[in-house]
Scaffold this active site. Sequence first.
Site, short mmCIF file in Angstrom:
data_model
loop_
_atom_site.label_atom_id
_atom_site.label_comp_id
_atom_site.label_asym_id
_atom_site.label_seq_id
_atom_site.Cartn_x
_atom_site.Cartn_y
_atom_site.Cartn_z
N GLU A 66 71.91 -54.92 9.02
CA GLU A 66 71.82 -55.72 7.80
C GLU A 66 71.04 -57.01 8.02
O GLU A 66 70.20 -57.40 7.20
CB GLU A 66 73.21 -56.03 7.25
CG GLU A 66 73.88 -54.86 6.54
CD GLU A 66 74.41 -53.80 7.48
OE1 GLU A 66 74.73 -52.69 7.02
OE2 GLU A 66 74.50 -54.08 8.70
N HIS A 135 86.40 -51.31 3.17
CA HIS A 135 85.33 -51.31 2.17
C HIS A 135 85.79 -51.76 0.79
O HIS A 135 85.05 -51.62 -0.18
CB HIS A 135 84.71 -49.92 2.06
CG HIS A 135 84.09 -49.44 3.33
ND1 HIS A 135 83.05 -50.08 3.95
CD2 HIS A 135 84.40 -48.37 4.11
CE1 HIS A 135 82.72 -49.42 5.05
NE2 HIS A 135 83.52 -48.39 5.18
#
Length: 332
Positions: A66, A135
């Site tokens: 990322e 998540h």
Amino acid sequence: MESSNGKTTITYREALKQGLREALQNDERVFLMGEDVGRYGGAFAVSKGLLQEFGEERIMDVPLSESGFVGAGIGAAMAGMKLIVEVMTVNFSLLAMDQIANNAATLLHMSGGQLNVPIVIRMGCGIGRQLAAQHSHSWEPFYAHIPGLIVLSVGTHEDARGMLLSALKSPDPVIIFEYTAMLNLEREIPIDAGAVDISKAKVLKEGEAISIITYGAGVYKSLEAAAELATIGINAEVIDLRVLRPLDEETFLASVAKTHRAIIVEEAWRSVSISSEVSSRIMEKAFYDLDAPVQRLCGIEVPIPYPSHLEDAAIPQKNDIVNAVKKMIRHD
């Protein structure tokens, strides 16, 4: 599915995809980069088929880094490209927080106005679908805290269709939160739906008894709660904040001046949240308009559990909103 009233029924996922596809069609400088956005079609199938339509140079799969690909996107944006970076889920975005907070958000200021960073970063967000503590996060407050960013929350299908188109016109970095629990949800939108105003909150339902102020996954729950409250004579106003930075305080302060009561609904944890900021601004700027203390209905402050019934219990639901409003009105 089209209807005779100039509207079409569409899923939240398809609305996001249509907005993305139109953005790519409108400007050859626009390209999408992210994990699995190409051959796999996106972790949530939002970009499915776009690789075949636009090719590898515009639908770019990236390594699982990322910080690396968000940083590359910032560089490309500074060089004149119109970047859409997809971060699969918001928890992964912390790996790119250095790039977002220390570079994208600050370069305009630190360059004395010479360097714009017109990047759009889309993030899967929210709680639901039993994704557990790994998540399931509603971390909009993290990003709304940072000067230099524009932070948007996609709480309706119309915004899912149009927010990206408007965000790409911004000279500044834009974070867009999209809600994974809503992907299969169907709603009607105008057949000609397109770009939307990303500078203002939106009054989705007029009312005079109380202001229900919310965003993201709280929007449809609040509208459903308002519909139930209307059956017992409580006419609630529902406001979708939409823009979490900079907050459009004018809209919610005007609503409070009319209804004299406010409850703020969000999935994020209660402490140091969007609702904390909205509540503070109401107390600072509309205190004498209030007939009752501002109330907040937020996520329970625990890591989100996996079991479905506990997941539901950890965030506000329609019945929680209805009961909280009833208590506020009856206490008065």
